[in-house]
Every structure is written in C-alpha cells, then in structure tokens.
Design an enzyme around this catalytic site. Sequence first.
Site, short mmCIF file in Angstrom:
data_model
loop_
_atom_site.label_atom_id
_atom_site.label_comp_id
_atom_site.label_asym_id
_atom_site.label_seq_id
_atom_site.Cartn_x
_atom_site.Cartn_y
_atom_site.Cartn_z
N LYS A 79 0.80 -1.08 -0.09
CA LYS A 79 -0.06 0.13 -0.01
C LYS A 79 0.85 1.33 -0.02
O LYS A 79 1.89 1.37 0.59
CB LYS A 79 -0.79 -0.15 1.23
CG LYS A 79 -2.15 1.00 1.11
CD LYS A 79 -2.99 1.11 2.63
CE LYS A 79 -4.03 2.07 2.50
NZ LYS A 79 -4.79 1.81 3.55
N SER A 154 -9.66 1.68 2.87
CA SER A 154 -8.64 2.67 2.01
C SER A 154 -7.87 1.88 1.27
O SER A 154 -7.05 2.25 0.40
CB SER A 154 -8.13 3.53 2.51
OG SER A 154 -7.17 3.16 3.62
N SER A 178 -9.98 -0.65 7.00
CA SER A 178 -9.33 -0.30 5.72
C SER A 178 -8.92 -1.66 4.96
O SER A 178 -8.30 -1.59 3.84
CB SER A 178 -8.33 0.67 5.86
OG SER A 178 -9.21 1.63 6.04
#
Length: 485
Positions: A79, A154, A178
């Site tokens: 990420k 996210s 997330s």
Amino acid sequence: MSLFQNRLPEVHRMLTAKEVSVSELTEESLAIIAERDKNVNAFLTLNEEGARATARALDDKLASGAARGLLFGLPAGIKDNIVTKGLRTTCASQFLSDFQPIYNATVASKLQQADAVTIGKLNMDEFAMGGSNENSSFGPVRNPWDLERVPGGSSGGSAAAVAAGEVFFSLGSDTGGSIRQPASYCGVVGLKPTYGLVSRYGLVAFASSLDQIGPLTRNVEDSAYVLQAIAGYDAQDSTSAKVEIPDYLSSLTGDVSGLRIAVPKEYLGAGVDASVRETVLSALKVLEGMGAVWEEVSLPHTEYAVAAYYLLSSSEASSNLARFDGVRYGARVDEGGGLLDLYLNSRSRGFGPEVKRRIMLGTYALSSGYYDAYYLKAQKVRTLIKQDFDDIFKKYDVVIGPTAPTTAFKLGSQTEDPLTMYLNDILTIPVSLAGIPAVSVPCGFAEGMPVGLQIIGKEFDESTILRVAHAFEQNTDHHKQRPQL
C-alpha cells in the site's frame, strides 16, 4: 492456469523442483498487471527494474543452496502509505506525488528479509481516508468482480490487486476497517492484527492510536505465512508490543469442535442487507456442522462506535497532517505572498476534499472549549466498547458477524453522501477502537458479489481467528472463486 492460483507451499515446491523460477514468477506478475491493471487501476508505481533484479538475486540464492526466507520468491504489492526506500510513496495524494523515501518501513524490510519480491505500490484513498477508494488523486480503483463497483477502502488497491491475480499477496493498513472491508468487497482474505503486533514504523500516520498494517491474501494459510514474517517487536515503534510470536501455521488444524462463538445481534440487525445476513447465517451453520456452538449476544455500545471513531480518528489526523505544509513535507506552492500564503496555498491545493473535511472536523473537536464535549467523551465511549468485547470474551472464543453491511456498491453512488459512506465501516470500527484482531474471509455471494465473514478474537490471539477462518475455508470453496477479467 496462473501460478498465482496455487497455495504458497505449492509455489515453493515448484521453485525447489525448478519447475519455475522466481524470475518467471515475477514476469508473470508484471504481464498480468500490464494486461489487467489498465481496467483495475490498483497500482500507482511499478518497481519493474527493482523486482527483476531481486528475482535474479533470489534465483542465484536458490541455486547456491542458501537458506530461503518464509516468503521466498513471491511477488507482492505494498500500500502506498508504507514507505519504501527509493520507491515512490504518494499516499495517493498530489501533495506527495514525487516523494522518494530514503528509508524502508519495518514491514518493507521484513518482506525483503523474507525474500519476497516487491512489485510496486498500490492505490488507496488519499492518506487512507475513505471507504471506497474513490478519494485517490490518481483515480479510483475498480472492483475486479464488477468494474462499475468500488473495491472498498482505503486499501482498495491492495485488495483488488490480489483479487485480480496481479500479485501473490499485498500489505494494507487498517484504521477503521481499511483491510477487512475491501477484502470483503473483493472476495479475498484480509487480516487486521492486534494493535502493536506489527510495527507501524514507516507507515504514514492517519490516526496513530488506530492504524495497523496487515496482509491481504487469497487464502487463510497464506495470510498466516505473511503475518509470521511481519509480526514482532520493533524498538523503532514506541507502540510496538513485546509479546512472544507464536507459530501461526501450526494453529491451522481445521478443528473447531467445541468452539464457542458469540454473534452480536447488533451485527445482524437494521442496516445489514438481508442477503448479507442470510449468507453469514449460512456460514455459521457450516461452523455449527463442524462442532462449534454459537449464541446471540449483545455489544450494547456498538451504535456509538462510528461517531466516536470519526471524532478520534479525525482529531489524530488533524494533528498528524499538520506537518504537510509545503515547508517540512509536501509539494510547495509559493506565489510570493509570504509564509501564511505559502501554507494556505500548499495545503489547499495539496489535499483533496475528504482529507480537508476530516482535518476540519478534527481541528474543531480539539479546539479550546470543545475538547471535553467531543474528544474526551469519544475516548470514554472507546473504553466502553473495549469493555463490551472484554466481557464477551470471558465466555466465548470468538465473535462472528458480517464484515460489511452490504456488498460493494456502484462507483459514485455515495460520493455526495459522506455519512452513508462512513456507515459502511460500522461493523469493523468497533474492533479497531478496541485494538483487537479480526479477519475477513469470503463466505459466499449476494447478487454476484462477494460477502465477507468477520471473525474477531482476543488481544494477540490471531492464532484462534486464523484457525477458525482456515477451518471454514476447508469446508467451503468460496475463496477459490475468481473474478472474470
């Protein structure tokens, strides 16, 4: 069939038998990304040269007979809020669009030590703020199961990349759900470890008391491998826990006989889609058939979790993001109007609307005269939510419910309604506030889209939730279903 359809031990067997090389695995990953990612948009930065160099070095290592790491040769995505030395880290924000870190996050170093191959950095909601991955400055990620739907946020890029078969596994970060919510939407396994089990050093902070890094994988066994590689105390993270790391793989026995399951009525009540509820009840019947017992319980403070979470996380975000001012961090917009204009222009143009919304909410909540009314009260609610879980775990081994109240929704359908968007995390936020572990595992489909089963455990009891999730997997085939891209 793609090599990425195999379990991790099978890939390692193939490598050892020289049926495939690390370079071939890496090239397959890059080829799939070239073919599919123009539609999915999971990757923000590809590390093609670096990945190929690492793959060649690992092939040499295998040929020399040297000891191999736990994640040997596996292509992985990270990420884009986890810093990686020399590899662009943007947090999906224009503010950091050309940021090249000079050091590695601890988890990035641990992946290297475990002999994984970093393929690139994955799309996300800007600074990890969002529940749909529509807040990225570099365009939304699309759900591989239906390109007109969101992947969740996210860590939407991290979940979509695994679901699309672009990488073997990925790392995401979970603040209010997330990792778990996008895992549910994309039909993959997403694990949020106990707060403090995995180092946050090098994770760009959103809400420091909530943020936690964890793996997204295609099955529970692979999740246990990745957790084994990244868990552990880190002196560079003051919130890192000094606990003994168990052998997570040995916990995957397939046995849940006698397991005591609590099912909160608040997790199957109003707001939860009927098809999701039925899918989760069917999953509970599977566990019941394997010898587990479940009872309905109550977590009475669940209804206050979303409000408390957004006050606390936004307050911490407003403090953490103060450093992005165009002077210390972030792109500078200097039009000659003086220092205050430089701050104003840099932050106004650097941050997107969702980040600004949360900074304003957090700044207000922390302002003079409002601290006791908002922030302090939210902290008290957090304590009550933690006590709810502590009471439940005196009698039960795990808590189980849906990961999200619905399946993935259409792109753009909730962008004008932030409150509805925030409520998508209503079933994951209580776990984050309590700091305990939870895993989302595919448990079926509703109207053609994946549904996630959330299994919640006691502090540092990842072994039990992985055991339950793995046992469920062994008696179903939902995790073997793949999107058609």
